[in-house]
Design a protein around this motif. Structure first.
Motif, PDB file in Angstrom:
ATOM      1  N   ILE A   1       2.745   3.086   7.734  1.00 33.89           N
ATOM      2  CA  ILE A   1       3.034   1.793   6.865  1.00 33.89           C
ATOM      3  C   ILE A   1       4.564   1.606   7.066  1.00 33.89           C
ATOM      4  O   ILE A   1       5.094   0.419   7.140  1.00 33.89           O
ATOM      5  N   PRO A   2       5.433   2.569   6.937  1.00 37.29           N
ATOM      6  CA  PRO A   2       7.036   2.427   7.068  1.00 37.29           C
ATOM      7  C   PRO A   2       7.593   2.168   8.489  1.00 37.29           C
ATOM      8  O   PRO A   2       8.702   1.909   8.610  1.00 37.29           O
ATOM      9  N   LEU A   3       6.598   2.431   9.329  1.00 38.06           N
ATOM     10  CA  LEU A   3       7.160   2.479  10.795  1.00 38.06           C
ATOM     11  C   LEU A   3       7.522   1.140  11.041  1.00 38.06           C
ATOM     12  O   LEU A   3       8.467   0.681  11.945  1.00 38.06           O
TER      13      LEU A   3
ATOM     14  N   LEU B   1       0.958  -1.222   0.119  1.00 42.19           N
ATOM     15  CA  LEU B   1      -0.077   0.028  -0.076  1.00 42.19           C
ATOM     16  C   LEU B   1       0.760   1.287  -0.004  1.00 42.19           C
ATOM     17  O   LEU B   1       0.104   2.326  -0.310  1.00 42.19           O
ATOM     18  N   LEU B   2       2.342   1.163   0.489  1.00 46.79           N
ATOM     19  CA  LEU B   2       3.016   2.389   0.623  1.00 46.79           C
ATOM     20  C   LEU B   2       3.049   3.216  -0.913  1.00 46.79           C
ATOM     21  O   LEU B   2       2.819   4.333  -0.844  1.00 46.79           O
ATOM     22  N   THR B   3       3.352   2.378  -1.826  1.00 46.26           N
ATOM     23  CA  THR B   3       3.735   3.315  -3.092  1.00 46.26           C
ATOM     24  C   THR B   3       2.379   3.797  -3.481  1.00 46.26           C
ATOM     25  O   THR B   3       2.416   4.752  -3.961  1.00 46.26           O
TER      26      THR B   3
ATOM     27  N   THR C   1      15.514   5.719   6.606  1.00 37.36           N
ATOM     28  CA  THR C   1      14.563   6.032   5.524  1.00 37.36           C
ATOM     29  C   THR C   1      13.231   5.796   5.818  1.00 37.36           C
ATOM     30  O   THR C   1      12.325   6.637   5.239  1.00 37.36           O
ATOM     31  N   ALA C   2      13.074   4.894   6.427  1.00 42.10           N
ATOM     32  CA  ALA C   2      11.488   4.917   6.921  1.00 42.10           C
ATOM     33  C   ALA C   2      10.839   5.735   7.745  1.00 42.10           C
ATOM     34  O   ALA C   2       9.931   6.177   7.351  1.00 42.10           O
ATOM     35  N   MET C   3      11.824   6.659   8.676  1.00 42.26           N
ATOM     36  CA  MET C   3      11.404   7.572   9.443  1.00 42.26           C
ATOM     37  C   MET C   3      11.095   8.720   8.564  1.00 42.26           C
ATOM     38  O   MET C   3      10.145   9.679   8.384  1.00 42.26           O
ATOM     39  N   SER C   4      11.986   8.908   7.773  1.00 44.40           N
ATOM     40  CA  SER C   4      11.829  10.020   6.777  1.00 44.40           C
ATOM     41  C   SER C   4      10.655  10.060   5.745  1.00 44.40           C
ATOM     42  O   SER C   4      10.000  10.946   5.418  1.00 44.40           O
TER      43      SER C   4
END
Length: 154
Positions: free
Chosen positions: A87-89, A17-19, A106-109
């Motif tokens: 999602i990236p966390l 789902l992130l993209t 990268t995930a936090m950014s």
């Protein structure tokens, strides 16, 4: 409770789902910029033209359509920003447990960027919706006053 396979399936689905969330946020950002330009055009050209035409029903339809678009931006973009945050966390925290700080960074950014972008688009939508409501209410009141005067003097 939960089997590891169902958790794995859910994790994979959420990861996909992130993209789309990022692309939709970018699309909504472009739409917000277009809406700002349209708002200026409405204020100085479209609304005065509708008032002079005397078509109240047409103006009400236009108002409803434009205000709905602003409300859509105000509501959907922050939700997508939150999704882009959460999602990236998961992978970021997993990377922290493994000691891979570059993946966490990268995930936090991505998480912070999607939050800020979603909130920015939401603010634009909220402000445009409020301003448009005021503009269209004033135009409709003006048209009603013209109709009332026309009925008395006509």
């Amino acid at each position: 409770m939960f089997s590891s396979s169902s958790i794995g399936i859910m994790h994979n689905l959420v990861g996909y789902l992130l993209t789309p969330v990022i692309w939709i946020l970018l699309l909504l950002s472009a739409l917000a910029i277009v809406e700002i330009g349209m708002a200026f055009s409405e204020r100085f050209k479209a609304i005065p033209a509708w008032v002079s035409s005397g078509d109240m029903i047409g103006l009400e339809r236009l108002a409803m359509h434009r205000i709905e678009r602003s409300d859509f931006l105000a509501r959907i973009a922050p939700m997508l920003g939150l999704m882009g945050t959460l999602i990236p966390l998961g992978p970021g925290l997993a990377a922290l447990g493994s000691g891979e700080l570059s993946i966490l960074t990268t995930a936090m950014s991505v998480a912070f960027d999607t939050t800020v972008l979603g909130l920015l688009v939401g603010i634009i939508g909220f402000v445009l919706g409020r301003v448009r409501r005021r503009w269209y209410d004033e135009a409709l009141r003006c048209m009603e006053a013209q109709n009332a005067c026309g009925g008395i003097h006509g």
